[in-house]
Design a protein around this motif. Structure first.
Motif, mmCIF file in Angstrom:
data_model
loop_
_atom_site.group_PDB
_atom_site.id
_atom_site.type_symbol
_atom_site.label_atom_id
_atom_site.label_comp_id
_atom_site.label_asym_id
_atom_site.label_seq_id
_atom_site.Cartn_x
_atom_site.Cartn_y
_atom_site.Cartn_z
ATOM 1 N N GLN A 99 2.273 1.737 -3.405
ATOM 2 C CA GLN A 99 1.235 2.249 -4.309
ATOM 3 C C GLN A 99 1.082 3.763 -4.124
ATOM 4 O O GLN A 99 0.899 4.504 -5.074
ATOM 5 C CB GLN A 99 -0.080 1.553 -3.938
ATOM 6 C CG GLN A 99 -0.987 1.307 -5.075
ATOM 7 C CD GLN A 99 -0.915 -0.116 -5.574
ATOM 8 O OE1 GLN A 99 0.164 -0.704 -5.635
ATOM 9 N NE2 GLN A 99 -2.047 -0.669 -5.947
ATOM 10 N N ARG A 100 1.180 4.207 -2.852
ATOM 11 C CA ARG A 100 1.047 5.644 -2.574
ATOM 12 C C ARG A 100 2.255 6.415 -3.095
ATOM 13 O O ARG A 100 2.128 7.544 -3.554
ATOM 14 C CB ARG A 100 0.837 5.875 -1.080
ATOM 15 C CG ARG A 100 -0.637 5.648 -0.705
ATOM 16 C CD ARG A 100 -0.894 5.893 0.740
ATOM 17 N NE ARG A 100 -0.561 4.722 1.543
ATOM 18 C CZ ARG A 100 -0.242 4.759 2.815
ATOM 19 N NH1 ARG A 100 -0.185 5.908 3.444
ATOM 20 N NH2 ARG A 100 0.025 3.653 3.468
ATOM 21 N N ILE B 132 -6.410 5.930 -0.530
ATOM 22 C CA ILE B 132 -6.151 6.270 -1.946
ATOM 23 C C ILE B 132 -7.392 6.950 -2.537
ATOM 24 O O ILE B 132 -7.286 7.946 -3.258
ATOM 25 C CB ILE B 132 -5.770 5.001 -2.746
ATOM 26 C CG1 ILE B 132 -4.513 4.404 -2.162
ATOM 27 C CG2 ILE B 132 -5.682 5.307 -4.250
ATOM 28 C CD1 ILE B 132 -3.287 4.320 -2.990
ATOM 29 N N HIS B 133 -8.572 6.439 -2.202
ATOM 30 C CA HIS B 133 -9.810 7.063 -2.712
ATOM 31 C C HIS B 133 -9.900 8.516 -2.271
ATOM 32 O O HIS B 133 -10.265 9.399 -3.039
ATOM 33 C CB HIS B 133 -11.050 6.312 -2.188
ATOM 34 C CG HIS B 133 -11.187 4.948 -2.771
ATOM 35 N ND1 HIS B 133 -12.049 4.005 -2.281
ATOM 36 C CD2 HIS B 133 -10.562 4.367 -3.821
ATOM 37 C CE1 HIS B 133 -11.948 2.902 -3.000
ATOM 38 N NE2 HIS B 133 -11.045 3.101 -3.942
ATOM 39 N N GLY C 176 0.820 -1.211 0.000
ATOM 40 C CA GLY C 176 0.000 0.000 0.000
ATOM 41 C C GLY C 176 0.853 1.259 0.000
ATOM 42 O O GLY C 176 0.544 2.239 -0.677
ATOM 43 N N THR D 160 -6.291 1.010 3.315
ATOM 44 C CA THR D 160 -5.347 1.688 2.420
ATOM 45 C C THR D 160 -6.087 2.126 1.148
ATOM 46 O O THR D 160 -5.849 3.218 0.619
ATOM 47 C CB THR D 160 -4.176 0.753 2.052
ATOM 48 O OG1 THR D 160 -3.693 0.164 3.246
ATOM 49 C CG2 THR D 160 -3.060 1.494 1.374
ATOM 50 N N ALA D 161 -6.996 1.263 0.663
ATOM 51 C CA ALA D 161 -7.765 1.622 -0.533
ATOM 52 C C ALA D 161 -8.571 2.894 -0.260
ATOM 53 O O ALA D 161 -8.631 3.799 -1.096
ATOM 54 C CB ALA D 161 -8.685 0.474 -0.928
ATOM 55 N N LEU E 201 -4.954 -4.089 -2.422
ATOM 56 C CA LEU E 201 -4.747 -3.320 -1.182
ATOM 57 C C LEU E 201 -5.817 -3.665 -0.150
ATOM 58 O O LEU E 201 -6.941 -4.005 -0.499
ATOM 59 C CB LEU E 201 -4.825 -1.815 -1.468
ATOM 60 C CG LEU E 201 -3.773 -1.225 -2.380
ATOM 61 C CD1 LEU E 201 -3.912 0.287 -2.430
ATOM 62 C CD2 LEU E 201 -2.376 -1.588 -1.882
ATOM 63 N N THR F 68 -10.485 -0.065 -13.782
ATOM 64 C CA THR F 68 -10.649 -0.907 -12.596
ATOM 65 C C THR F 68 -11.552 -2.095 -12.903
ATOM 66 O O THR F 68 -12.335 -2.079 -13.843
ATOM 67 C CB THR F 68 -11.201 -0.080 -11.402
ATOM 68 O OG1 THR F 68 -11.363 -0.932 -10.282
ATOM 69 C CG2 THR F 68 -12.509 0.590 -11.692
ATOM 70 N N GLU G 246 -15.682 0.534 -6.255
ATOM 71 C CA GLU G 246 -14.758 1.671 -6.339
ATOM 72 C C GLU G 246 -15.243 2.646 -7.404
ATOM 73 O O GLU G 246 -15.280 3.860 -7.199
ATOM 74 C CB GLU G 246 -13.368 1.120 -6.692
ATOM 75 C CG GLU G 246 -12.323 2.151 -6.952
ATOM 76 C CD GLU G 246 -10.945 1.498 -6.979
ATOM 77 O OE1 GLU G 246 -10.377 1.294 -5.898
ATOM 78 O OE2 GLU G 246 -10.440 1.182 -8.082
ATOM 79 N N THR H 256 -6.054 0.406 -6.745
ATOM 80 C CA THR H 256 -6.150 -0.191 -5.399
ATOM 81 C C THR H 256 -6.164 -1.715 -5.432
ATOM 82 O O THR H 256 -6.494 -2.338 -4.431
ATOM 83 C CB THR H 256 -7.428 0.303 -4.679
ATOM 84 O OG1 THR H 256 -8.547 -0.053 -5.481
ATOM 85 C CG2 THR H 256 -7.408 1.789 -4.448
ATOM 86 N N SER H 257 -5.783 -2.308 -6.567
ATOM 87 C CA SER H 257 -5.882 -3.769 -6.618
ATOM 88 C C SER H 257 -4.893 -4.377 -5.625
ATOM 89 O O SER H 257 -3.736 -3.950 -5.538
ATOM 90 C CB SER H 257 -5.674 -4.297 -8.033
ATOM 91 O OG SER H 257 -4.328 -4.379 -8.325
#
Ligand SMILES: Nc1ncnc2c1ncn2[C@@H]1O[C@H](COP(=O)(O)OP(=O)(O)OP(=O)(O)O)[C@@H](O)[C@H]1O
Length: 282
Positions: free
Chosen positions: A138-139, A170-171, A135, A166-167, A162, A188, A193, A159-160
């Motif tokens: 990814q950030r 990101i959102h 995560g 954490t997702a 995650l 996606t 999401e 966000t796959s």
């Protein structure tokens, strides 16, 4: 409002495979547009065409007002792309990874600390990027992609894999970027999401857009059954069809103040996709 991205009748053929058929789409500033489809439906091919990595066989595509077939690497000063975690130097610290890009893109290093706080990586600033969790990595990739404040951001499955919290972070970040006027093109598999984040979604199947609109519009289009799910304060759950008796009954319950929750039962994007294509998204 000017369009950041516009696709008109885009088609792409690879030898015998027609990978894209008549794709039409646009993104304006401050819009998140979702491109949703199962594996092999043409998402990556579309991203490659609009970022100038691949030529279409048919149609016109413009990015920031320029024909995608005529763009050069200067376009990368105005767009951000997140496809996977490649391009991160694992032995470099989180900060140095961003510093490298700041230098390449003429961004003041003072932006880095601000951005690290925003993506929640301040504490990991000195840590080698290779030691980050999935995560956090990814950030970092996302931070790198938005360091130069691009007008348009491409995100492939952000966000796959995650965990949900954490997702969620990101959102939140994506919604902040949208608020700042950035246009976001998001691919996606995750319909939840897409429903939450996207202003518009295109459902892609076998290279073709089979539905397009706001998530709510699309779901309502397939709401043939029109039902209500009601929870009464006796904890009894009832599902009622839309008709005049139902309206009367709901009115009575409202008067008696016995309704605890009421929901309309429109389909989800997931079930719309299944109805339209006969196949699951995953
Ligand atoms: N270079 C290529 N040569 C031949 N066929 C290709 C090429 N690139 C993609 N394809 C085909 O085009 C179709 C669309 O592929 P694409 O990679 O765009 O799908 P995708 O939706 O991004 O899938 P995934 O979610 O798995 O990344 C697939 O049938 C794929 O096999």
């Amino acid at each position: 409002m000017e369009e950041l991205l516009k696709l008109k009748h885009i088609g792409k053929r690879f030898k015998n495979k027609e990978a894209l058929k008549d794709i039409n789409l646009q993104i304006r500033p401050g819009e998140i547009v979702g491109f949703l489809g199962p594996s092999g439906s043409g998402k990556t091919t579309t991203i490659k065409i609009v970022t100038g990595q691949l030529r279409q066989s048919k149609g016109e595509a413009t990015i920031l007002g320029r024909d995608t077939q005529k763009i050069d690497e200067k376009i990368y000063e105005q767009i951000g792309i997140v496809t996977d975690q490649s391009g991160i130097y694992e032995e470099f610290s989180v900060y140095d990874n961003l510093l490298l890009f700041a230098k390449l893109l003429n961004v003041s290093p003072s932006e880095i600390d601000r951005l690290l706080t925003r993506v929640g990586l301040s504490e990991q600033k000195k840590q080698p990027a290779g030691k980050l969790s999935k995560g956090q990595g990814q950030r970092l990739v996302l931070a790198r992609a938005v360091l130069h404040k691009p007008k348009l951001l491409f995100l492939d499955e952000p966000t796959s894999g995650l965990d949900p919290s954490t997702a969620l972070e990101i959102h939140k970040l994506l919604l902040e970027l949208k608020q700042s006027g950035m246009g976001i093109f998001l691919t996606t598999h995750n319909m939840e999401e897409a429903t939450k984040l996207c202003d518009y979604v295109a459902l892609l199947n076998d290279g073709e857009i089979v539905e397009y609109g706001t998530p709510e519009e699309i779901c309502l289009r397939y709401n043939a059954e029109k039902r209500y799910r009601i929870l009464l304060n006796t904890k009894e759950r009832v599902v009622l069809d839309h008709c005049s008796e139902t309206s009367q009954q709901i009115q009575e319950w409202l008067n008696d103040n016995v309704i605890e929750a009421i929901h309309s039962c429109e389909p989800t994007l997931e079930s719309v996709f299944l109805t339209v294509t006969g196949r699951e998204l995953q």
